[in-house]
Scaffold this motif. Structure first.
Motif, PDB file in Angstrom:
ATOM      1  N   LYS A  34       0.847  -1.181   0.000  1.00 32.43           N
ATOM      2  CA  LYS A  34       0.000   0.000   0.000  1.00 32.43           C
ATOM      3  C   LYS A  34       0.887   1.238   0.000  1.00 32.43           C
ATOM      4  O   LYS A  34       1.891   1.287   0.705  1.00 32.43           O
ATOM      5  CB  LYS A  34      -0.911  -0.015   1.233  1.00 32.43           C
ATOM      6  N   SER A  35       0.542   2.226  -0.797  1.00 34.20           N
ATOM      7  CA  SER A  35       1.278   3.483  -0.865  1.00 34.20           C
ATOM      8  C   SER A  35       0.365   4.633  -0.467  1.00 34.20           C
ATOM      9  O   SER A  35      -0.800   4.670  -0.856  1.00 34.20           O
ATOM     10  CB  SER A  35       1.789   3.725  -2.290  1.00 34.20           C
ATOM     11  N   PHE A  36       0.917   5.549   0.319  1.00 33.71           N
ATOM     12  CA  PHE A  36       0.197   6.746   0.754  1.00 33.71           C
ATOM     13  C   PHE A  36       1.014   7.965   0.375  1.00 33.71           C
ATOM     14  O   PHE A  36       2.209   8.036   0.672  1.00 33.71           O
ATOM     15  CB  PHE A  36       0.014   6.758   2.278  1.00 33.71           C
ATOM     16  N   ARG A  37       0.365   8.930  -0.264  1.00 32.53           N
ATOM     17  CA  ARG A  37       1.032  10.187  -0.596  1.00 32.53           C
ATOM     18  C   ARG A  37       0.934  11.085   0.628  1.00 32.53           C
ATOM     19  O   ARG A  37      -0.169  11.504   1.027  1.00 32.53           O
ATOM     20  CB  ARG A  37       0.369  10.821  -1.799  1.00 32.53           C
ATOM     21  N   ILE A  38       2.066  11.386   1.257  1.00 32.40           N
ATOM     22  CA  ILE A  38       2.095  12.199   2.468  1.00 32.40           C
ATOM     23  C   ILE A  38       2.095  13.682   2.107  1.00 32.40           C
ATOM     24  O   ILE A  38       1.315  14.462   2.632  1.00 32.40           O
ATOM     25  CB  ILE A  38       3.328  11.853   3.313  1.00 32.40           C
ATOM     26  N   LEU A  39       3.004  14.068   1.243  1.00 30.06           N
ATOM     27  CA  LEU A  39       3.150  15.430   0.736  1.00 30.06           C
ATOM     28  C   LEU A  39       3.440  15.327  -0.753  1.00 30.06           C
ATOM     29  O   LEU A  39       3.782  14.256  -1.238  1.00 30.06           O
ATOM     30  CB  LEU A  39       4.332  16.137   1.426  1.00 30.06           C
ATOM     31  N   PRO A  40       3.344  16.435  -1.485  1.00 34.44           N
ATOM     32  CA  PRO A  40       3.735  16.360  -2.892  1.00 34.44           C
ATOM     33  C   PRO A  40       5.205  15.926  -3.007  1.00 34.44           C
ATOM     34  O   PRO A  40       6.087  16.518  -2.410  1.00 34.44           O
ATOM     35  CB  PRO A  40       3.557  17.793  -3.398  1.00 34.44           C
ATOM     36  N   THR A  57       6.204   9.845  -0.615  1.00 32.59           N
ATOM     37  CA  THR A  57       5.285   8.719  -0.549  1.00 32.59           C
ATOM     38  C   THR A  57       5.731   7.747   0.533  1.00 32.59           C
ATOM     39  O   THR A  57       6.924   7.441   0.645  1.00 32.59           O
ATOM     40  CB  THR A  57       5.250   7.972  -1.899  1.00 32.59           C
ATOM     41  N   LEU A  58       4.786   7.257   1.324  1.00 34.31           N
ATOM     42  CA  LEU A  58       5.024   6.210   2.307  1.00 34.31           C
ATOM     43  C   LEU A  58       4.528   4.905   1.709  1.00 34.31           C
ATOM     44  O   LEU A  58       3.370   4.801   1.305  1.00 34.31           O
ATOM     45  CB  LEU A  58       4.277   6.507   3.610  1.00 34.31           C
ATOM     46  N   ASN A  59       5.413   3.907   1.613  1.00 30.60           N
ATOM     47  CA  ASN A  59       5.081   2.608   1.044  1.00 30.60           C
ATOM     48  C   ASN A  59       5.125   1.571   2.161  1.00 30.60           C
ATOM     49  O   ASN A  59       6.103   1.499   2.903  1.00 30.60           O
ATOM     50  CB  ASN A  59       6.094   2.220  -0.040  1.00 30.60           C
ATOM     51  N   ILE A  60       4.093   0.765   2.272  1.00 35.74           N
ATOM     52  CA  ILE A  60       4.021  -0.251   3.315  1.00 35.74           C
ATOM     53  C   ILE A  60       3.773  -1.601   2.667  1.00 35.74           C
ATOM     54  O   ILE A  60       2.917  -1.729   1.796  1.00 35.74           O
ATOM     55  CB  ILE A  60       2.882   0.058   4.309  1.00 35.74           C
ATOM     56  N   ASN A  61       4.549  -2.616   3.102  1.00 42.76           N
ATOM     57  CA  ASN A  61       4.253  -3.972   2.682  1.00 42.76           C
ATOM     58  C   ASN A  61       4.214  -4.865   3.918  1.00 42.76           C
ATOM     59  O   ASN A  61       4.293  -4.380   5.040  1.00 42.76           O
ATOM     60  CB  ASN A  61       5.223  -4.495   1.613  1.00 42.76           C
ATOM     61  N   SER A 115       7.950  -4.626   5.813  1.00 45.65           N
ATOM     62  CA  SER A 115       8.710  -3.398   6.020  1.00 45.65           C
ATOM     63  C   SER A 115       7.938  -2.196   5.501  1.00 45.65           C
ATOM     64  O   SER A 115       6.833  -2.322   4.991  1.00 45.65           O
ATOM     65  CB  SER A 115      10.073  -3.489   5.320  1.00 45.65           C
ATOM     66  N   TRP A 116       8.548  -1.031   5.626  1.00 48.15           N
ATOM     67  CA  TRP A 116       7.987   0.208   5.098  1.00 48.15           C
ATOM     68  C   TRP A 116       9.133   1.018   4.505  1.00 48.15           C
ATOM     69  O   TRP A 116      10.300   0.760   4.795  1.00 48.15           O
ATOM     70  CB  TRP A 116       7.248   0.993   6.180  1.00 48.15           C
ATOM     71  N   SER A 117       8.797   1.986   3.666  1.00 46.53           N
ATOM     72  CA  SER A 117       9.821   2.843   3.084  1.00 46.53           C
ATOM     73  C   SER A 117       9.229   4.214   2.769  1.00 46.53           C
ATOM     74  O   SER A 117       8.023   4.379   2.652  1.00 46.53           O
ATOM     75  CB  SER A 117      10.406   2.226   1.818  1.00 46.53           C
ATOM     76  N   ILE A 118      10.121   5.183   2.644  1.00 44.51           N
ATOM     77  CA  ILE A 118       9.763   6.553   2.272  1.00 44.51           C
ATOM     78  C   ILE A 118      10.458   6.857   0.949  1.00 44.51           C
ATOM     79  O   ILE A 118      11.660   6.646   0.812  1.00 44.51           O
ATOM     80  CB  ILE A 118      10.241   7.560   3.334  1.00 44.51           C
ATOM     81  N   THR A 119       9.693   7.349  -0.023  1.00 45.62           N
ATOM     82  CA  THR A 119      10.243   7.728  -1.320  1.00 45.62           C
ATOM     83  C   THR A 119      10.055   9.221  -1.521  1.00 45.62           C
ATOM     84  O   THR A 119       8.968   9.744  -1.302  1.00 45.62           O
ATOM     85  CB  THR A 119       9.541   6.962  -2.461  1.00 45.62           C
ATOM     86  N   THR A 120      11.138   9.907  -1.913  1.00 44.34           N
ATOM     87  CA  THR A 120      11.058  11.331  -2.242  1.00 44.34           C
ATOM     88  C   THR A 120      11.459  11.507  -3.693  1.00 44.34           C
ATOM     89  O   THR A 120      12.272  10.763  -4.220  1.00 44.34           O
ATOM     90  CB  THR A 120      11.985  12.169  -1.342  1.00 44.34           C
ATOM     91  N   GLY A 121      10.886  12.496  -4.331  1.00 39.94           N
ATOM     92  CA  GLY A 121      11.164  12.763  -5.736  1.00 39.94           C
ATOM     93  C   GLY A 121       9.932  12.481  -6.571  1.00 39.94           C
ATOM     94  O   GLY A 121       8.914  12.012  -6.077  1.00 39.94           O
ATOM     95  N   GLY A 122      10.040  12.768  -7.842  1.00 38.49           N
ATOM     96  CA  GLY A 122       8.893  12.595  -8.716  1.00 38.49           C
ATOM     97  C   GLY A 122       9.254  11.873  -9.991  1.00 38.49           C
ATOM     98  O   GLY A 122      10.290  11.235 -10.095  1.00 38.49           O
ATOM     99  N   LYS A 123       8.379  11.990 -10.979  1.00 41.37           N
ATOM    100  CA  LYS A 123       8.592  11.302 -12.250  1.00 41.37           C
ATOM    101  C   LYS A 123       9.740  11.917 -13.035  1.00 41.37           C
ATOM    102  O   LYS A 123      10.468  11.215 -13.729  1.00 41.37           O
ATOM    103  CB  LYS A 123       7.318  11.372 -13.101  1.00 41.37           C
ATOM    104  N   ASN A 124       9.889  13.228 -12.952  1.00 42.10           N
ATOM    105  CA  ASN A 124      10.900  13.925 -13.757  1.00 42.10           C
ATOM    106  C   ASN A 124      12.119  14.264 -12.914  1.00 42.10           C
ATOM    107  O   ASN A 124      12.343  15.400 -12.543  1.00 42.10           O
ATOM    108  CB  ASN A 124      10.307  15.204 -14.351  1.00 42.10           C
ATOM    109  N   GLY A 125      12.920  13.277 -12.627  1.00 35.74           N
ATOM    110  CA  GLY A 125      14.117  13.498 -11.835  1.00 35.74           C
ATOM    111  C   GLY A 125      14.411  12.284 -10.986  1.00 35.74           C
ATOM    112  O   GLY A 125      13.698  11.287 -11.033  1.00 35.74           O
ATOM    113  N   PRO A 126      15.471  12.355 -10.191  1.00 35.65           N
ATOM    114  CA  PRO A 126      15.833  11.192  -9.379  1.00 35.65           C
ATOM    115  C   PRO A 126      14.855  10.964  -8.229  1.00 35.65           C
ATOM    116  O   PRO A 126      14.260  11.898  -7.706  1.00 35.65           O
ATOM    117  CB  PRO A 126      17.222  11.544  -8.860  1.00 35.65           C
ATOM    118  N   ARG A 127      14.688   9.703  -7.872  1.00 35.02           N
ATOM    119  CA  ARG A 127      13.887   9.319  -6.711  1.00 35.02           C
ATOM    120  C   ARG A 127      14.819   8.671  -5.699  1.00 35.02           C
ATOM    121  O   ARG A 127      15.676   7.864  -6.056  1.00 35.02           O
ATOM    122  CB  ARG A 127      12.799   8.323  -7.118  1.00 35.02           C
TER     123      ARG A 127
END
Length: 66
Positions: free
Chosen positions: A7-13, A16-20, A23-35
């Protein structure tokens, strides 16, 4: 076939918080650039989409399996 949970939750623009199941993870960045992704298992991943069918990814730390 094993059942999976993710499950993924968008916290801020751009954040993203990803939960499985394990474990869990935090992803920063967007489609146009590094994540940048940091996982609760210690894994750190930097990835970027490149033009065409190409992509780039570098992973460090963590075993990914617990």
């Amino acid at each position: 076939m094993p059942l999976t949970f993710r499950k993924s939750f968008r916290i801020l623009p751009g954040v993203t918080l990803n939960i499985n199941r394990k474990s869990w993870s935090i992803t920063t960045g967007g489609k146009n650039g590094p994540r940048h992704t940091r996982s609760s298992t210690g894994r750190r991943t930097t990835s970027m989409n490149l033009p065409g069918p190409f992509g780039w990814r570098k992973t460090t730390g963590g075993s990914g399996r617990h």
